[in-house]
Scaffold this motif. Sequence first.
Motif, short mmCIF file in Angstrom:
data_model
loop_
_atom_site.label_atom_id
_atom_site.label_comp_id
_atom_site.label_asym_id
_atom_site.label_seq_id
_atom_site.Cartn_x
_atom_site.Cartn_y
_atom_site.Cartn_z
N THR A 42 -22.69 -4.07 -7.58
CA THR A 42 -21.97 -5.23 -8.39
C THR A 42 -20.69 -5.28 -8.58
OG1 THR A 42 -22.25 -3.95 -10.40
CG2 THR A 42 -24.17 -5.18 -9.87
N SER A 43 -19.93 -4.82 -7.83
CA SER A 43 -18.47 -4.75 -7.82
C SER A 43 -17.87 -5.12 -6.37
CB SER A 43 -17.92 -3.47 -8.09
OG SER A 43 -18.10 -2.26 -7.20
N THR A 44 -16.79 -5.50 -6.24
CA THR A 44 -15.94 -5.91 -5.19
C THR A 44 -14.73 -4.80 -5.20
OG1 THR A 44 -14.80 -7.51 -6.11
CG2 THR A 44 -16.47 -8.51 -4.57
N GLN A 45 -14.36 -4.41 -3.99
CA GLN A 45 -13.12 -3.60 -4.05
C GLN A 45 -11.93 -3.86 -3.03
OE1 GLN A 45 -16.42 -1.95 -2.61
NE2 GLN A 45 -17.08 -1.92 -4.66
N MET A 46 -10.71 -3.60 -3.69
CA MET A 46 -9.60 -3.58 -2.74
C MET A 46 -9.13 -2.23 -2.52
SD MET A 46 -6.04 -5.81 -3.21
CE MET A 46 -5.47 -4.71 -4.62
N SER A 47 -8.97 -1.69 -1.15
CA SER A 47 -8.67 -0.41 -0.75
C SER A 47 -7.43 -0.46 -0.16
CB SER A 47 -9.84 -0.08 0.27
OG SER A 47 -11.01 0.09 -0.54
N PHE A 48 -6.64 0.36 -0.46
CA PHE A 48 -5.41 0.99 0.08
C PHE A 48 -5.67 2.26 1.03
CE2 PHE A 48 -1.48 3.73 0.08
CZ PHE A 48 -0.72 2.97 0.92
N VAL A 49 -5.57 2.06 2.30
CA VAL A 49 -5.74 3.32 3.13
C VAL A 49 -4.60 4.06 3.14
CG1 VAL A 49 -6.56 4.01 5.30
CG2 VAL A 49 -7.60 1.81 4.35
N ILE A 50 -4.80 5.34 3.05
CA ILE A 50 -3.62 6.28 2.95
C ILE A 50 -3.48 6.83 4.29
CG2 ILE A 50 -2.86 8.43 2.02
CD1 ILE A 50 -4.13 7.73 -0.61
N GLU A 128 4.50 -1.60 1.67
CA GLU A 128 5.58 -0.53 2.26
C GLU A 128 5.93 0.47 1.03
OE1 GLU A 128 8.71 -3.44 3.49
OE2 GLU A 128 7.58 -3.67 5.26
N GLN A 129 5.80 -0.15 -0.04
CA GLN A 129 6.04 0.55 -1.41
C GLN A 129 5.13 1.68 -1.46
OE1 GLN A 129 7.02 -1.94 -4.84
NE2 GLN A 129 8.16 -3.17 -3.54
N LEU A 130 3.81 1.28 -1.45
CA LEU A 130 2.49 2.28 -1.58
C LEU A 130 2.79 3.29 -0.53
CD1 LEU A 130 -0.33 -0.59 -2.10
CD2 LEU A 130 0.72 1.08 -3.80
N ARG A 131 3.27 2.88 0.67
CA ARG A 131 3.24 3.97 1.87
C ARG A 131 4.42 5.26 1.37
NH1 ARG A 131 -0.71 4.34 4.57
NH2 ARG A 131 -1.38 2.18 5.57
N GLU A 132 5.26 4.90 0.59
CA GLU A 132 6.44 5.63 0.11
C GLU A 132 5.81 6.86 -0.63
OE1 GLU A 132 9.45 3.20 -1.75
OE2 GLU A 132 9.86 2.18 0.16
N VAL A 133 4.68 6.31 -1.49
CA VAL A 133 4.04 7.32 -2.38
C VAL A 133 2.54 7.57 -2.10
CG1 VAL A 133 5.50 6.86 -4.23
CG2 VAL A 133 3.68 5.30 -4.08
N ALA A 134 2.14 7.55 -0.92
CA ALA A 134 0.92 7.51 -0.42
C ALA A 134 0.19 9.02 -0.76
CB ALA A 134 0.75 7.41 1.09
N LYS A 135 1.04 10.07 -1.02
CA LYS A 135 0.18 11.24 -1.39
C LYS A 135 0.23 11.63 -2.71
CE LYS A 135 -0.77 12.18 3.06
NZ LYS A 135 -2.14 12.45 3.30
N MET A 136 0.60 10.59 -3.35
CA MET A 136 0.48 10.74 -4.93
C MET A 136 -0.18 9.48 -5.50
SD MET A 136 4.78 11.50 -5.64
CE MET A 136 5.53 10.18 -4.75
N PRO A 137 -1.54 9.81 -5.77
CA PRO A 137 -2.61 8.76 -6.24
C PRO A 137 -1.85 8.09 -7.44
CG PRO A 137 -3.60 10.67 -5.33
CD PRO A 137 -2.14 11.38 -5.42
N THR A 138 -1.56 8.86 -8.53
CA THR A 138 -1.03 8.22 -9.74
C THR A 138 0.10 7.05 -9.63
OG1 THR A 138 -1.55 10.39 -10.84
CG2 THR A 138 -0.33 8.60 -11.89
N ALA A 139 0.89 7.34 -8.27
CA ALA A 139 1.99 6.42 -8.46
C ALA A 139 1.52 5.26 -7.54
CB ALA A 139 3.15 7.34 -7.42
N VAL A 140 0.62 5.56 -6.54
CA VAL A 140 0.09 4.51 -5.89
C VAL A 140 -0.66 3.53 -6.89
CG1 VAL A 140 -2.02 3.85 -4.29
CG2 VAL A 140 -0.29 5.78 -3.69
N VAL A 141 -1.60 4.18 -7.97
CA VAL A 141 -2.30 3.33 -8.61
C VAL A 141 -1.59 2.54 -9.56
CG1 VAL A 141 -3.65 3.55 -10.90
CG2 VAL A 141 -4.27 4.72 -8.86
N ALA A 142 -0.17 3.14 -10.25
CA ALA A 142 0.83 2.43 -11.05
C ALA A 142 1.45 1.15 -10.18
CB ALA A 142 1.93 3.44 -11.30
#
Length: 267
Positions: A42-50, A128-142
């Motif tokens: 019942t949900s849709t998703q937006m995924s950022f691929v690391i 591009e900003q997400l790529r900079e912190v890709a290995k830090m899930p908390t930062a990606v979410v923020a």
Amino acid sequence: MSLNNQFFMAHPALQPYIDGYLYLDMNFSCDTGAPLNIYPVTSTQMSFVIDEQHIFHEVGVDRIYQYPLCFLGLLDHSRSFDVYPKELIMVIFKPYGAFKLFGIPQRYFSNEATDVQLLFPEIKSLTEQLREVAKMPTAVVARLESWLLKRLINTEKINVNSVAYACDQIQKSRGLIRIAELSRQVGMSETNLGVQFREKVGFSAKAFSRIVRFNNINSFITENNAVNWQELVYKFDFFDQNHFIKEFKRFYGCTPSQWHAGLSQDL
């Protein structure tokens, strides 16, 4: 397959529209060729691929998806992927949440994966900003959440209250509420209710009810070692057992007994 999952709560302002964020790390200990099967929820998703190789390939389909930010609309049948990223962060929207935050009719995304950069050109800099912190899930979410909060301001006039109420009633009834009764409760005709659902959820209220019903059936099968299939057909209001099996195969790609046997093997 071993899974390393981490769940993050959404900002209070976003909680009416987003269930949360999920960091998913799929590391294969044995069978590296195992397919990824996804089923209607019942949900849709937006995924950022690391993963650097952000490739999706669906079994039996001559098409490859290569989206660093991918939006997956509501599904009404199962899908299987033989090539897919192993590490990603997902925004999990409520059924009407993506419409509220994107302002785009969800019928365009049903059963489809879409490059978010095509929808919002400004998202390229965010990627591009997400790529900079890709290995830090908390930062990606923020960073994802900061963009979503800006979207919420831009779409503050979009009203999803009636559809949100209708979705809640469907889920409370396990997908068994009659559409005529649902229409009466929200104060609109069945035709208008169908239009509103296709616009804001992606499928009609009836189709969404089927998804909810089968999610509840899945939970029932998972929680019970022994299942009386005829009783289940009656419990979830199917015309007969053949109707139930046909619908089940569309949702899960196999018969109910095969699905139940597979669950037993996984234990």
